[in-house]
Design a protein around this motif. Structure first.
Motif, PDB file in Angstrom:
ATOM      1  N   GLY A 172      20.331  29.509  24.479  1.00  0.00           N
ATOM      2  CA  GLY A 172      20.605  28.979  25.856  1.00  0.00           C
ATOM      3  C   GLY A 172      21.062  30.089  26.828  1.00  0.00           C
ATOM      4  O   GLY A 172      21.216  31.357  26.236  1.00  0.00           O
ATOM      5  N   ILE A 173      21.081  29.802  28.003  1.00  0.00           N
ATOM      6  CA  ILE A 173      21.365  30.848  28.962  1.00  0.00           C
ATOM      7  C   ILE A 173      22.579  30.606  29.473  1.00  0.00           C
ATOM      8  O   ILE A 173      23.068  29.246  30.248  1.00  0.00           O
ATOM      9  N   LEU A 174      23.761  31.572  29.760  1.00  0.00           N
ATOM     10  CA  LEU A 174      24.882  31.462  30.687  1.00  0.00           C
ATOM     11  C   LEU A 174      24.533  32.188  31.842  1.00  0.00           C
ATOM     12  O   LEU A 174      24.319  33.332  31.840  1.00  0.00           O
ATOM     13  N   LEU A 175      24.852  31.792  32.875  1.00  0.00           N
ATOM     14  CA  LEU A 175      24.697  32.134  34.371  1.00  0.00           C
ATOM     15  C   LEU A 175      26.194  32.151  35.216  1.00  0.00           C
ATOM     16  O   LEU A 175      26.512  30.965  35.314  1.00  0.00           O
ATOM     17  N   SER A 176      26.666  33.197  35.624  1.00  0.00           N
ATOM     18  CA  SER A 176      27.864  33.246  36.368  1.00  0.00           C
ATOM     19  C   SER A 176      27.593  33.828  37.714  1.00  0.00           C
ATOM     20  O   SER A 176      26.778  34.845  37.931  1.00  0.00           O
ATOM     21  N   TYR A 177      28.017  33.417  38.838  1.00  0.00           N
ATOM     22  CA  TYR A 177      28.128  33.732  40.093  1.00  0.00           C
ATOM     23  C   TYR A 177      29.505  33.992  40.530  1.00  0.00           C
ATOM     24  O   TYR A 177      30.128  33.220  40.752  1.00  0.00           O
ATOM     25  N   VAL A 178      29.589  35.447  40.978  1.00  0.00           N
ATOM     26  CA  VAL A 178      31.286  35.710  41.476  1.00  0.00           C
ATOM     27  C   VAL A 178      31.028  36.582  42.664  1.00  0.00           C
ATOM     28  O   VAL A 178      29.974  37.329  43.100  1.00  0.00           O
ATOM     29  N   PRO A 179      31.752  36.670  43.624  1.00  0.00           N
ATOM     30  CA  PRO A 179      31.673  37.404  44.902  1.00  0.00           C
ATOM     31  C   PRO A 179      31.819  39.044  44.773  1.00  0.00           C
ATOM     32  O   PRO A 179      31.499  39.700  45.572  1.00  0.00           O
ATOM     33  N   THR A 180      32.777  39.587  43.732  1.00  0.00           N
ATOM     34  CA  THR A 180      33.162  40.872  43.752  1.00  0.00           C
ATOM     35  C   THR A 180      32.548  41.545  42.547  1.00  0.00           C
ATOM     36  O   THR A 180      32.576  40.890  41.408  1.00  0.00           O
ATOM     37  N   ILE A 181      32.559  42.828  42.395  1.00  0.00           N
ATOM     38  CA  ILE A 181      32.038  43.492  41.132  1.00  0.00           C
ATOM     39  C   ILE A 181      33.244  43.526  40.204  1.00  0.00           C
ATOM     40  O   ILE A 181      32.798  43.816  38.907  1.00  0.00           O
ATOM     41  N   ILE A 182      34.122  43.654  40.585  1.00  0.00           N
ATOM     42  CA  ILE A 182      35.438  43.722  39.526  1.00  0.00           C
ATOM     43  C   ILE A 182      35.300  42.433  38.901  1.00  0.00           C
ATOM     44  O   ILE A 182      35.487  42.292  37.619  1.00  0.00           O
ATOM     45  N   GLN A 183      35.012  41.217  39.512  1.00  0.00           N
ATOM     46  CA  GLN A 183      34.876  39.828  38.656  1.00  0.00           C
ATOM     47  C   GLN A 183      33.759  40.032  37.583  1.00  0.00           C
ATOM     48  O   GLN A 183      33.639  39.572  36.508  1.00  0.00           O
ATOM     49  N   ALA A 184      32.704  40.695  38.365  1.00  0.00           N
ATOM     50  CA  ALA A 184      31.552  40.817  37.455  1.00  0.00           C
ATOM     51  C   ALA A 184      31.818  41.696  36.001  1.00  0.00           C
ATOM     52  O   ALA A 184      31.341  41.345  35.024  1.00  0.00           O
ATOM     53  N   GLN A 185      32.617  42.767  36.325  1.00  0.00           N
ATOM     54  CA  GLN A 185      32.709  43.612  35.448  1.00  0.00           C
ATOM     55  C   GLN A 185      33.490  43.121  34.507  1.00  0.00           C
ATOM     56  O   GLN A 185      33.545  43.299  32.959  1.00  0.00           O
ATOM     57  N   GLN A 186      34.736  42.252  34.526  1.00  0.00           N
ATOM     58  CA  GLN A 186      35.491  41.704  33.553  1.00  0.00           C
ATOM     59  C   GLN A 186      34.631  40.598  32.817  1.00  0.00           C
ATOM     60  O   GLN A 186      34.887  40.425  31.579  1.00  0.00           O
ATOM     61  N   LEU A 187      33.837  39.789  33.423  1.00  0.00           N
ATOM     62  CA  LEU A 187      33.078  38.863  32.774  1.00  0.00           C
ATOM     63  C   LEU A 187      32.256  39.731  31.790  1.00  0.00           C
ATOM     64  O   LEU A 187      31.887  39.426  30.376  1.00  0.00           O
ATOM     65  N   VAL A 188      31.408  40.922  32.122  1.00  0.00           N
ATOM     66  CA  VAL A 188      30.707  41.695  31.256  1.00  0.00           C
ATOM     67  C   VAL A 188      31.243  42.100  30.073  1.00  0.00           C
ATOM     68  O   VAL A 188      30.707  42.173  28.825  1.00  0.00           O
ATOM     69  N   GLU A 189      32.492  42.888  30.520  1.00  0.00           N
ATOM     70  CA  GLU A 189      33.260  43.167  29.220  1.00  0.00           C
ATOM     71  C   GLU A 189      33.476  42.066  28.072  1.00  0.00           C
ATOM     72  O   GLU A 189      33.478  42.348  26.987  1.00  0.00           O
ATOM     73  N   ALA A 190      33.951  40.876  28.608  1.00  0.00           N
ATOM     74  CA  ALA A 190      34.324  39.960  27.946  1.00  0.00           C
ATOM     75  C   ALA A 190      33.007  39.467  27.034  1.00  0.00           C
ATOM     76  O   ALA A 190      33.130  39.288  25.812  1.00  0.00           O
ATOM     77  N   LEU A 191      31.935  39.424  27.521  1.00  0.00           N
ATOM     78  CA  LEU A 191      30.453  39.073  26.843  1.00  0.00           C
ATOM     79  C   LEU A 191      30.331  40.105  25.974  1.00  0.00           C
ATOM     80  O   LEU A 191      29.969  39.664  24.606  1.00  0.00           O
ATOM     81  N   HIS A 192      30.370  41.373  26.090  1.00  0.00           N
ATOM     82  CA  HIS A 192      30.195  42.366  25.263  1.00  0.00           C
ATOM     83  C   HIS A 192      31.021  42.272  23.951  1.00  0.00           C
ATOM     84  O   HIS A 192      30.731  42.847  22.861  1.00  0.00           O
ATOM     85  N   ARG A 193      32.375  42.006  24.240  1.00  0.00           N
ATOM     86  CA  ARG A 193      33.301  41.891  23.226  1.00  0.00           C
ATOM     87  C   ARG A 193      32.969  40.617  22.195  1.00  0.00           C
ATOM     88  O   ARG A 193      33.437  40.614  21.216  1.00  0.00           O
TER      89      ARG A 193
ATOM     90  N   GLU B 212      28.580  17.186  24.865  1.00  0.00           N
ATOM     91  CA  GLU B 212      27.327  17.050  24.189  1.00  0.00           C
ATOM     92  C   GLU B 212      26.648  18.560  24.484  1.00  0.00           C
ATOM     93  O   GLU B 212      26.779  19.274  25.370  1.00  0.00           O
ATOM     94  N   PRO B 213      25.992  19.162  23.375  1.00  0.00           N
ATOM     95  CA  PRO B 213      25.260  20.383  23.601  1.00  0.00           C
ATOM     96  C   PRO B 213      24.453  20.418  24.860  1.00  0.00           C
ATOM     97  O   PRO B 213      23.769  19.329  25.135  1.00  0.00           O
ATOM     98  N   VAL B 214      24.518  21.549  25.430  1.00  0.00           N
ATOM     99  CA  VAL B 214      23.582  21.559  26.693  1.00  0.00           C
ATOM    100  C   VAL B 214      22.831  22.793  26.412  1.00  0.00           C
ATOM    101  O   VAL B 214      22.970  23.761  25.640  1.00  0.00           O
ATOM    102  N   ASP B 215      21.642  23.047  27.479  1.00  0.00           N
ATOM    103  CA  ASP B 215      20.605  24.275  27.516  1.00  0.00           C
ATOM    104  C   ASP B 215      21.064  25.312  28.263  1.00  0.00           C
ATOM    105  O   ASP B 215      20.622  26.404  28.190  1.00  0.00           O
ATOM    106  N   ARG B 216      21.880  24.903  29.409  1.00  0.00           N
ATOM    107  CA  ARG B 216      22.128  25.852  30.414  1.00  0.00           C
ATOM    108  C   ARG B 216      23.625  25.800  30.758  1.00  0.00           C
ATOM    109  O   ARG B 216      24.088  24.572  30.821  1.00  0.00           O
ATOM    110  N   VAL B 217      24.618  26.843  30.932  1.00  0.00           N
ATOM    111  CA  VAL B 217      25.818  26.700  31.524  1.00  0.00           C
ATOM    112  C   VAL B 217      25.728  27.620  32.707  1.00  0.00           C
ATOM    113  O   VAL B 217      25.528  28.743  32.713  1.00  0.00           O
ATOM    114  N   VAL B 218      26.229  27.102  33.959  1.00  0.00           N
ATOM    115  CA  VAL B 218      26.163  27.949  35.063  1.00  0.00           C
ATOM    116  C   VAL B 218      27.666  27.699  35.734  1.00  0.00           C
ATOM    117  O   VAL B 218      28.022  26.611  36.021  1.00  0.00           O
ATOM    118  N   LEU B 219      28.139  28.621  36.040  1.00  0.00           N
ATOM    119  CA  LEU B 219      29.590  28.892  36.529  1.00  0.00           C
ATOM    120  C   LEU B 219      29.643  29.490  37.952  1.00  0.00           C
ATOM    121  O   LEU B 219      29.029  30.593  38.176  1.00  0.00           O
TER     122      LEU B 219
END
Length: 280
Positions: free
Chosen positions: A196-217, A169-176
């Motif tokens: 709504g807000i998507l929040l992701s927590y990852v240990p490395t900047i390479i993972q964060a970079q790949q996520l940000v690039e996917a979000l921008h696309r 069902e629809p949610v207000d927040r997604v936390v990964l």
């Protein structure tokens, strides 16, 4: 506000010795706590008010307190590595988790973030959490029940979130808390409401970079922002004022994004992220 009850048989207590060493125990009548600083009968704690000083068989003092959620997270049994309290606090605020909120979490782990989310959403909210490893899910549930007792607003799903997200069902927040969150970028808009807000927590900047690039696309996302939190305690004793030699430095990168309504075929505009040093 009524006065808190004294310590009861069957509840948790945090014992802190004069060196600052912490022991999280369950109080049981007729049982005894043992350490290198002597032993303490549980019966000597049961019935005492919170904040009492308890002496061991060697005459050494322990402070008896009910553990905060942050203290419980650091001391609780673990299967997977937990998210540290400094990040849990930031996650709750930057994901804007509110009472009554509906949250989808992926990566239950040992249950630290799940515990924080459950307390933030309150009894009127709902947390749906996905975990692929059964032993992690069992450990997380044991930790949640140890801290909160039975909860009725938590749903634990065993398996990959990719396989179940479209049926939610629809949610207000997604936390990964997943190693490859970018794989979920095209799927999350089907369950996360606009605004709504998507929040992701990852240990490395390479993972964060790949996520940000996917979000921008993807045209469903705007206000993408990535940051980390550092915590440096200070020692203040009279004229001696200095930072601790050790600090909780980098633990992970947090990325947030807002779910938006696409405008035709145009990509979502890349609005500048909020500058914490710039007044509103």
């Amino acid at each position: 506000m009524s006065a808190p009850l004294p310590f009861q048989d069957g509840e948790q207590v945090l014992l802190i010795d004069q060196r600052g060493k912490r022991h999280l125990i369950f109080l049981r009548k007729s049982e005894t706590f043992h350490s290198d600083r002597g032993w303490i009968p549980h019966d000597a704690i049961i019935g005492q008010p919170e904040g009492s000083w308890i002496r061991s068989s060697l005459g050494l003092r322990y402070l008896a307190l009910r553990p905060t959620l942050a203290e419980f997270v650091l001391e609780m049994p673990r299967g997977a590595q937990v998210i540290y309290p400094k990040d849990l606090a930031i996650i709750l605020f930057w994901a804007d988790v509110f009472p009554g909120c509906r949250v989808l979490e992926a990566g239950t782990g040992s249950g630290a973030l799940t515990l924080a989310l459950l307390r933030a959403v309150g009894p009127e909210g709902r947390v749906i959490t996905y975990e692929q490893r059964e032993e992690f899910a069992r450990r997380a549930l044991a930790n949640i029940h140890m801290r909160m007792g039975e909860v009725t607003n938590l749903v634990v799903r065993l398996g990959p979130v990719e396989e179940g997200i479209e049926q939610e069902e629809p949610v207000d927040r997604v936390v990964l808390d997943l190693p490859e969150p970018w794989r979920l970028v095209p799927l999350v808009p089907r369950v996360l409401r606009p605004g709504g807000i998507l929040l992701s927590y990852v240990p490395t900047i390479i993972q964060a970079q790949q996520l940000v690039e996917a979000l921008h696309r993807d045209r469903h996302w705007a206000l993408v922002e990535t940051f980390e939190t550092l915590m440096r305690p200070w020692n203040i004793e009279g004229p001696s004022v200095r930072p601790f030699h050790r600090m909780v430095a980098h633990t992970g990168f947090i990325t947030t994004a807002r779910r938006v309504v696409p405008e035709g075929d145009a990509p979502a505009p890349r609005l500048p992220a909020a500058d914490p040093e710039r007044p509103a």
